[in-house]
Scaffold this active site. Structure first.
Site, short mmCIF file in Angstrom:
data_model
loop_
_atom_site.label_atom_id
_atom_site.label_comp_id
_atom_site.label_asym_id
_atom_site.label_seq_id
_atom_site.Cartn_x
_atom_site.Cartn_y
_atom_site.Cartn_z
N TRP A 55 0.74 -1.22 0.19
CA TRP A 55 0.05 0.01 -0.05
C TRP A 55 0.99 1.40 0.15
O TRP A 55 0.72 2.27 -0.75
CB TRP A 55 -1.05 0.00 1.16
CG TRP A 55 -1.51 1.15 1.59
CD1 TRP A 55 -2.04 2.27 0.73
CD2 TRP A 55 -1.96 1.57 2.83
NE1 TRP A 55 -2.55 3.37 1.45
CE2 TRP A 55 -2.60 2.84 2.75
CE3 TRP A 55 -1.77 1.24 4.15
CZ2 TRP A 55 -3.19 3.57 3.97
CZ3 TRP A 55 -2.36 1.79 5.35
CH2 TRP A 55 -2.95 2.91 5.04
N GLY B 31 3.42 -4.78 5.61
CA GLY B 31 4.18 -3.99 4.77
C GLY B 31 5.51 -3.88 5.19
O GLY B 31 5.87 -4.30 6.10
N TYR C 140 -2.97 2.39 -5.61
CA TYR C 140 -1.75 2.49 -4.75
C TYR C 140 -0.60 2.95 -5.81
O TYR C 140 -0.23 2.38 -6.69
CB TYR C 140 -1.16 1.18 -4.32
CG TYR C 140 -2.10 0.48 -3.01
CD1 TYR C 140 -3.17 1.21 -2.77
CD2 TYR C 140 -1.95 -0.62 -2.87
CE1 TYR C 140 -3.92 0.93 -1.58
CE2 TYR C 140 -2.71 -1.44 -2.01
CZ TYR C 140 -3.71 -0.89 -1.42
OH TYR C 140 -4.57 -1.33 -0.29
N GLN D 206 -11.66 -7.05 3.84
CA GLN D 206 -10.58 -6.66 4.16
C GLN D 206 -10.88 -5.36 5.00
O GLN D 206 -10.74 -4.14 4.29
CB GLN D 206 -9.57 -6.30 2.80
CG GLN D 206 -8.00 -6.02 3.19
CD GLN D 206 -7.25 -5.56 2.08
OE1 GLN D 206 -6.64 -4.65 1.90
NE2 GLN D 206 -7.27 -6.65 1.16
N SER E 222 -13.79 -4.61 0.93
CA SER E 222 -12.77 -3.84 1.89
C SER E 222 -13.64 -2.68 2.40
O SER E 222 -14.31 -1.96 1.72
CB SER E 222 -11.63 -3.44 0.94
OG SER E 222 -10.65 -2.75 1.97
N ALA F 114 -0.98 -1.04 13.38
CA ALA F 114 -1.56 0.64 13.61
C ALA F 114 -0.50 1.17 12.94
O ALA F 114 -0.22 2.51 13.63
CB ALA F 114 -1.93 0.83 14.89
N ASN G 292 8.25 -9.54 11.01
CA ASN G 292 6.73 -9.70 11.25
C ASN G 292 6.48 -10.94 11.03
O ASN G 292 5.41 -11.66 11.58
CB ASN G 292 6.28 -8.71 10.27
CG ASN G 292 6.30 -7.33 10.78
OD1 ASN G 292 6.55 -6.95 11.77
ND2 ASN G 292 6.11 -6.50 9.83
N SER H 17 -3.28 -3.05 8.27
CA SER H 17 -2.50 -2.32 9.51
C SER H 17 -2.50 -2.85 10.95
O SER H 17 -3.11 -2.36 11.77
CB SER H 17 -3.15 -0.90 9.58
OG SER H 17 -2.51 0.06 10.18
N PRO H 18 -1.96 -4.10 10.97
CA PRO H 18 -2.26 -4.90 12.00
C PRO H 18 -1.21 -4.14 13.38
O PRO H 18 -1.50 -4.43 14.47
CB PRO H 18 -1.82 -6.42 11.95
CG PRO H 18 -1.05 -6.08 10.66
CD PRO H 18 -1.65 -5.18 9.83
#
Length: 340
Positions: free
Chosen positions: A21, A286, A54, A178, A153, A210, A296, A207-208
């Site tokens: 993104w 990301g 994007y 999503q 989404s 944040a 991650n 965005s897990p």
């Protein structure tokens, strides 16, 4: 890496997926973006998420080139349609009309270098187009072999239910939602998740961590670190700003000893937290550096004890957003990234 079914469909995806993104075609050079994709593949990620909007189509192009040469059947490639992918005076270059959907899929397939996408998603709900028209167009793409599954989404529970009913009538699989979801942003829990559990729809959450706040790198009372998303004037700063309050940052710092006790970094704890929700099929990460991918991905397969989950809730409770009416309201604006 571990894998999960996408909702109750037969599609199996990596429980951590790679998304581009805010990075590909914008924040990082293509060589670095390609290195991040290679790191994702090396870590066992098979699921890649992007969108035509994007970086004004450049993110799809970069991802397509980075995946070139990989066995297509071994990958799950997802993209989305809704906003204008590029600046244009045309009146039909946005939304979920049949015209825009049919034209957008061909552009996405060309940029991604593939004959089909595994999942084609409505990037937002279109209040100006009849839902029947939208779902009929999506059904035709599935029947034509340009998309295997369809998803949405940032749709509300009611919108998801209506879309699912039409998809069922048209004999096409609407299998995913999503939404934004993290330990700080839980607006889907009250309505969207129960509805999706009932209908067999899985969450692919974005965005897990944040927008980086749950990594703990932003400290209360201090300037944001140079080079962080909070200093990105191309869009990142606007998204992360709502979390840069001292009350939020103070409580996030209180998670650090919990992460250490669990043998995790703060980022890993945040990603593992969203994966504890059984309705979550995959968490999108990301990266602007390959090493971020490796960090991650270590959250895959982690199971957090109920006591630890309760302690996280206790710490964050005063600053968590849970109001289901906020679904879709913290999303990027209609012209997001187009001018970049």
């Amino acid at each position: 890496m571990e894998f999960r079914h996408l909702g109750r469909s037969g599609l199996v995806i990596s429980e951590i997926s790679y998304g581009n993104w805010l990075t590909h075609g914008s924040q990082v050079e293509e060589e670095t973006a390609t290195s991040c994709v290679r790191a994702a593949l090396d870590a066992g990620i098979t699921t890649f998420d992007t969108a035509d909007v994007y970086a004004g189509t450049r993110a799809e192009e970069v991802l397509g080139r980075a995946l070139k040469g990989e066995r297509r059947e071994d990958l799950e490639i997802f993209t989305k349609v809704f906003w204008p992918a590029q600046p244009s005076p045309g009146r039909n270059n946005r939304g979920l009309s049949r015209k825009h959907i049919m034209e957008s899929i061909d552009g996405s397939l060309r940029r991604l270098g593939t004959d089909y996408v595994d999942l084609y998603q409505a990037h937002r709900f279109d209040h100006s187009t009849p839902l029947e028209e939208t779902m009929s167009a999506f059904a035709d793409l599935v029947h034509a072999g340009k998309a295997h599954y369809i998803g949405v989404s940032e749709w509300t529970a009611d919108q998801i239910r209506r879309g699912w009913a039409l998809a069922r009538e048209l004999n096409v699989p609407l299998v995913s939602s999503q939404p934004q979801y993290s330990a700080l942003w839980r607006v889907i829990e009250a309505e969207v998740v129960p509805t999706c559990e009932e209908l067999g729809i899985g969450q692919i959450v974005w965005s897990p961590i944040a927008q980086g706040v749950l990594t703990g790198k932003y400290l209360p009372g201090q300037e944001a670190p140079a080079g962080s998303r909070a200093t990105d004037d191309k869009g990142g700063a606007g998204m992360v700003s709502r979390w840069l309050r001292d009350d939020v940052l103070t409580r996030v710092q209180q998670l650090r000893p919990l992460a250490e006790e669990a043998g995790l970094t703060m980022a890993q704890l945040a990603v593992a937290w969203v994966l504890q929700n059984p309705n979550v099929s995959s968490a999108i990460i990301g990266a602007s550096r390959p090493e971020q991918v490796a960090e991650n991905v270590a959250a895959a397969g982690v199971r957090l004890e109920a006591e630890l989950m309760a302690r996280i809730d206790e710490i964050l409770d005063p600053v968590v957003e849970r109001d289901p009416s906020h679904t879709g309201k913290q999303a990027p604006p209609a012209n997001w990234r187009v001018a970049s």
